[in-house]
Design a protein around this motif. Structure first.
Motif, PDB file in Angstrom:
ATOM      1  N   LEU A 216       0.845  -1.191   0.000  1.00  0.00           N
ATOM      2  CA  LEU A 216       0.000   0.000   0.000  1.00  0.00           C
ATOM      3  C   LEU A 216       0.880   1.240   0.000  1.00  0.00           C
ATOM      4  O   LEU A 216       1.986   1.227   0.546  1.00  0.00           O
ATOM      5  CB  LEU A 216      -0.934  -0.005   1.203  1.00  0.00           C
ATOM      6  N   PHE A 217       0.385   2.330  -0.574  1.00  0.00           N
ATOM      7  CA  PHE A 217       1.231   3.501  -0.815  1.00  0.00           C
ATOM      8  C   PHE A 217       1.781   4.120   0.467  1.00  0.00           C
ATOM      9  O   PHE A 217       2.817   4.772   0.450  1.00  0.00           O
ATOM     10  CB  PHE A 217       0.443   4.562  -1.611  1.00  0.00           C
ATOM     11  N   PHE A 218       1.086   3.925   1.608  1.00  0.00           N
ATOM     12  CA  PHE A 218       1.522   4.559   2.849  1.00  0.00           C
ATOM     13  C   PHE A 218       2.421   3.658   3.698  1.00  0.00           C
ATOM     14  O   PHE A 218       2.887   4.060   4.763  1.00  0.00           O
ATOM     15  CB  PHE A 218       0.309   5.001   3.681  1.00  0.00           C
ATOM     16  N   THR A 219       2.698   2.435   3.243  1.00  0.00           N
ATOM     17  CA  THR A 219       3.560   1.523   4.000  1.00  0.00           C
ATOM     18  C   THR A 219       5.004   1.643   3.534  1.00  0.00           C
ATOM     19  O   THR A 219       5.289   2.129   2.435  1.00  0.00           O
ATOM     20  CB  THR A 219       3.103   0.063   3.833  1.00  0.00           C
ATOM     21  N   THR A 220       5.917   1.178   4.379  1.00  0.00           N
ATOM     22  CA  THR A 220       7.339   1.186   4.010  1.00  0.00           C
ATOM     23  C   THR A 220       7.569   0.359   2.749  1.00  0.00           C
ATOM     24  O   THR A 220       8.307   0.768   1.845  1.00  0.00           O
ATOM     25  CB  THR A 220       8.190   0.622   5.163  1.00  0.00           C
TER      26      THR A 220
END
Length: 503
Positions: A216-220
């Motif tokens: 997901l775009f907000f994960t590392t």
């Protein structure tokens, strides 16, 4: 109320008894089939949390030490979602490494292959791997290093050290050095705005290797995939530029000055990959993975060598003497030559010992392609095995005072391993068909770095820093040091030392 409470209690009891039955059945099957003893730990999680908890401390050895005491040198556990046989036996590890592609194959999760690319050397198998591994080795052998790479290594190390202030985060600085060196070797680029931008993207890619693989775009991991895409685009643009240059050369449209640049580039790895007839995607994946390998591990060894020397004044003094003698012999010239490197005998002892104690690569995972009998046990087909280099390198039966930093153990006149020659069980760069192709270049880079650090600076730890081992071996605070530039080198006579060969 009792009627409402009883069914869940009965269900829980049934589940517990079922798990106990499955556990005992598993143990009986292992004993019957000759599988190494062990335990699978908790359902689903296995012993993963115990392994991670151990490696997050400054002393990860108890996880393997305890199980080796309980079960022996080969034991079965369940980590990272799979039943895995751990080997802490030097002979078994060598057997696993030497039978790569025959009885065992390398095996990595999809999350890693997505970051490296499916054409990376790490993921190649069979004849293609053999061919590309040989090509990579040909760019890092002694002759190539001596005649084509050594001058760049010396120059780029000095260039980076000249930019240091009074306080540096050594782990960050060594990463800059190794990244610049790797880019130069692969693509003939000197440090500049483009290489620094690429390096910052690489930092995000590397963080993804040690994060939960949630894209997901907000994960590392999600950010790492995006950074990987940007790195691939940058490398692809260079590949396309090179192909266009070659087309212009064939058409005779190249200016004399541009022709000289192209001639110099013929020595780099990208040129060799183009001559192999690989596609753009294959070249990009290959270069991206080699950059990861050359960047992270060598820089960590540089940092930890300085840390271990700081904690061992006698070793630091002897190493400093060796390098000051080289400087005196050169009558003050800063530029190193190949003969200077070959005279750094105690330096190789220090590097060997840092590799042994730090274990940047703690081991390798492989998968069995068939049922395999070894040391009286069976490794079932499709089971994963982990050959633990760390367990062997820190084995008290193989190395006297194994968990003490002692570079003198590598001197030929002082074999301080309980089992004789310590080099025979020393595998910091792996072995077999997947021996790290850049192992000799890594030694050269570390040696040159140590020479210029020791002869140009003195340093002290700016604050206490701890060594941790998860997700990688590193210092917790990036090893801050205060440095002072030396005005003159002291004049002392080095002692003669000769180290055991590890090749």
């Amino acid at each position: 109320m009792a009627d409402l409470f009883f069914p869940p209690t009965l269900l829980l009891l049934f589940l517990l008894l079922s798990l106990l039955f499955l556990y005992l059945s598993q143990r009986r099957r292992w004993a019957r089939d000759g599988i190494p003893p062990g335990t699978l730990g908790l359902p689903l999680l296995g012993e993963t949390l115990k392994l991670i908890s151990a490696y997050k401390t400054t002393n990860p050895e108890p996880f393997i030490d305890q199980r080796r005491d309980w079960y022996g040198d080969l034991f079965t556990t369940h980590v990272f979602g799979e039943t895995t046989i751990f080997s802490t036996d030097a002979e078994v590890n060598r057997f696993i490494l030497q039978n790569e592609g025959k009885l065992f194959v390398s095996d990595y999760p999809t999350s890693i292959s997505n970051l490296l690319g499916r054409h990376s050397l790490l993921l190649m198998k069979g004849a293609l791997h053999k061919r590309m591994h040989s090509l990579t080795m040909s760019f890092a052998n002694s002759s190539i290093i001596q005649h084509h790479l050594f001058g760049d290594v010396d120059r780029l190390v000095r260039h980076n050290l000249q930019s240091w202030g009074h306080r540096v985060l050594l782990q960050d600085e060594t990463k800059k050095i190794t990244f610049d060196l790797t880019v130069k070797q692969l693509m003939s680029f000197d440090p500049g705005e483009w290489t620094e931008k690429l390096r910052k993207e690489y930092l995000q890619v590397i963080e993804g290797f040690f994060s939960l693989p949630i894209p997901l775009f907000f994960t590392t991991y999600g950010r790492a995939l995006k950074a990987r895409s940007r790195v691939a685009d940058a490398l692809r643009a260079i590949v396309e530029e090179r192909r266009e240059e070659k087309r212009q050369t064939w058409r005779g449209e190249v200016e004399e000055e541009e022709d000289e640049v192209q001639k110099r580039r013929k020595d780099d790895m990208m040129e060799a990959l183009l001559q192999e007839g690989l596609s753009d995607e294959e070249i990009v994946d290959f270069l991206l993975a080699v950059l990861v390998a050359g960047y992270e591990t060598t820089s960590t060894i540089m940092t930890l060598t300085v840390k271990f020397l700081s904690e061992n004044p006698l070793a630091l003094a002897q190493l400093k003497e060796e390098h000051e003698e080289i400087l005196r012999r050169k009558q003050g010239s800063q530029t190193l030559e190949w003969s200077d490197y070959k005279s750094m005998s105690f330096t190789q002892c220090v590097i060997n010992e840092t590799l042994r104690v730090a274990n940047i690569i703690s081991g390798v995972f492989r998968r069995a392609v068939c049922d395999i009998r070894v040391k009286g046990y069976t490794i079932p087909k499709d089971w994963k095995v982990f050959a633990s280099f760390r367990a062997v390198h820190l084995d008290q039966q193989l190395y006297r005072e194994a968990r003490t930093f002692d570079p003198w153990r590598w001197q030929s006149s002082n074999s301080s391993s309980s089992g004789g020659n310590p080099a025979t069980v020393f595998t910091p760069f792996g072995g077999g068909p997947r021996l790290c192709p850049g192992y000799e270049l890594a030694r050269v880079e570390i040696s040159v770095f140590l020479h210029h650090l020791l002869t140009a600076f003195s340093w002290k730890e700016a604050e206490e820093d701890m060594l941790v081992f998860f997700p990688t071996t590193r210092t917790l605070k990036r090893y801050p040091i205060n440095v002072v530039r030396n005005s003159t080198a002291s004049h002392r006579t080095p002692s003669n030392t000769t180290c055991l060969s590890t090749n």
